[in-house]
Design a protein around this motif. Structure first.
Motif, mmCIF file in Angstrom:
data_model
loop_
_atom_site.group_PDB
_atom_site.id
_atom_site.type_symbol
_atom_site.label_atom_id
_atom_site.label_comp_id
_atom_site.label_asym_id
_atom_site.label_seq_id
_atom_site.Cartn_x
_atom_site.Cartn_y
_atom_site.Cartn_z
ATOM 1 N N UNK A 33 67.364 94.433 -34.601
ATOM 2 C CA UNK A 33 68.762 94.121 -34.932
ATOM 3 C C UNK A 33 69.648 94.185 -33.686
ATOM 4 N N UNK A 34 69.418 95.185 -32.847
ATOM 5 C CA UNK A 34 70.217 95.300 -31.616
ATOM 6 C C UNK A 34 69.946 94.138 -30.678
ATOM 7 N N UNK A 35 68.691 93.754 -30.568
ATOM 8 C CA UNK A 35 68.340 92.650 -29.669
ATOM 9 C C UNK A 35 68.934 91.343 -30.191
ATOM 10 N N UNK A 36 68.877 91.128 -31.495
ATOM 11 C CA UNK A 36 69.433 89.912 -32.077
ATOM 12 C C UNK A 36 70.945 89.855 -31.898
ATOM 13 N N UNK A 37 71.585 91.014 -31.912
ATOM 14 C CA UNK A 37 73.044 91.055 -31.763
ATOM 15 C C UNK A 37 73.473 90.782 -30.319
ATOM 16 N N UNK A 38 72.617 91.073 -29.344
ATOM 17 C CA UNK A 38 72.991 90.899 -27.935
ATOM 18 C C UNK A 38 72.654 89.519 -27.394
ATOM 19 N N UNK A 39 71.825 88.733 -28.076
ATOM 20 C CA UNK A 39 71.481 87.389 -27.604
ATOM 21 C C UNK A 39 72.682 86.477 -27.862
ATOM 22 N N UNK A 40 73.226 85.845 -26.800
ATOM 23 C CA UNK A 40 74.398 84.997 -27.003
ATOM 24 C C UNK A 40 74.025 83.717 -27.762
ATOM 25 N N UNK A 41 74.956 83.247 -28.533
ATOM 26 C CA UNK A 41 74.755 81.997 -29.265
ATOM 27 C C UNK A 41 74.819 80.837 -28.278
ATOM 28 N N UNK A 42 74.109 79.754 -28.577
ATOM 29 C CA UNK A 42 74.102 78.588 -27.708
ATOM 30 C C UNK A 42 75.491 77.943 -27.719
ATOM 31 N N UNK A 43 76.032 77.747 -26.516
ATOM 32 C CA UNK A 43 77.366 77.144 -26.403
ATOM 33 C C UNK A 43 77.245 75.622 -26.430
ATOM 34 N N UNK A 44 78.237 74.969 -26.978
ATOM 35 C CA UNK A 44 78.257 73.506 -27.013
ATOM 36 C C UNK A 44 78.483 72.967 -25.602
ATOM 37 N N UNK A 45 77.895 71.804 -25.325
ATOM 38 C CA UNK A 45 78.056 71.189 -24.002
ATOM 39 C C UNK A 45 79.431 70.543 -23.897
ATOM 40 N N UNK A 46 79.950 70.625 -22.679
ATOM 41 C CA UNK A 46 81.230 69.945 -22.441
ATOM 42 C C UNK A 46 80.948 68.441 -22.286
ATOM 43 N N UNK A 47 81.989 67.636 -22.288
ATOM 44 C CA UNK A 47 81.837 66.183 -22.148
ATOM 45 C C UNK A 47 81.189 65.842 -20.814
ATOM 46 N N UNK A 48 81.552 66.570 -19.765
ATOM 47 C CA UNK A 48 80.980 66.333 -18.446
ATOM 48 C C UNK A 48 79.486 66.646 -18.427
ATOM 49 N N UNK A 49 79.084 67.737 -19.085
ATOM 50 C CA UNK A 49 77.679 68.118 -19.137
ATOM 51 C C UNK A 49 76.869 67.108 -19.956
ATOM 52 N N UNK A 50 77.454 66.593 -21.044
ATOM 53 C CA UNK A 50 76.766 65.588 -21.853
ATOM 54 C C UNK A 50 76.509 64.324 -21.035
ATOM 55 N N UNK A 51 77.491 63.896 -20.252
ATOM 56 C CA UNK A 51 77.342 62.692 -19.437
ATOM 57 C C UNK A 51 76.270 62.898 -18.377
#
Length: 166
Positions: free
Chosen positions: A127-145
């Motif tokens: 539970x502690x390990x699952x709580x510390x893993x950051x969620x995947x962030x959405x890509x910015x428009x520049x990163x998508x391009x």
């Protein structure tokens, strides 16, 4: 020929049983009392051999215990009284099947308690390990391009339009 030998060895193992260590001079004249003594002897541990009952052991102490059991039965003790007498004299270790009270409960329950505590510890760590893993962030428009360009240059020209789902 091999089958006959194998069959005879199998028959021999079924017929031959380990002989009880009870000597003829120990046997009580009353068959009912002797049966009780034999049953009680199977429930008592030889203090020398430790994993044999006194009924099966040839140790001198086992003989003494067998005689003591027969003596108590002849005196009119019940099975429970005989067992209580021997436990009072030698401790609970003399019983082949220890009772469920006092320190024995701790000894029998400790492995299960360790498993439960260990399982709980693993669950907390997960539970502690699952709580510390950051969620995947959405890509910015520049990163998508930039990602589309990389995929296009490396032979992935049929990349999906929405690269954030890749």
């Amino acid at each position: 020929m091999r089958a006959a030998i194998a069959l005879s060895l199998l028959a021999l193992t079924l017929v031959v049983r380990p002989a009880a260590a009870v000597q003829p001079d120990e046997i009580l004249p009353d068959p009912v009392q002797e049966t009780r003594a034999r049953e009680l002897s199977k429930e008592l541990r030889c203090m020398v051999c430790q994993n044999q009952s006194i009924d099966d052991s040839d140790a001198p102490l086992a003989r003494d215990l067998r005689l003591l059991v027969r003596e108590r039965i002849t005196a009119g003790d019940t099975d429970r009284e005989v067992l209580d007498y021997l436990v009072a004299r030698y401790g609970e270790f003399v019983l082949m099947r220890p009772t469920w009270h006092g320190a024995n409960v701790l000894l029998w329950g400790a492995p299960f308690a360790v498993l439960v505590i260990g399982g709980f510890g693993l669950w907390v760590a997960y539970r502690r390990r699952a709580a510390t893993v950051p969620a995947a962030a959405a890509l910015s428009a520049e990163e998508e391009a930039r990602l589309r360009d990389v995929l296009a240059t490396h032979g992935a020209g049929d990349a999906p339009a929405d690269v954030t789902k890749v």
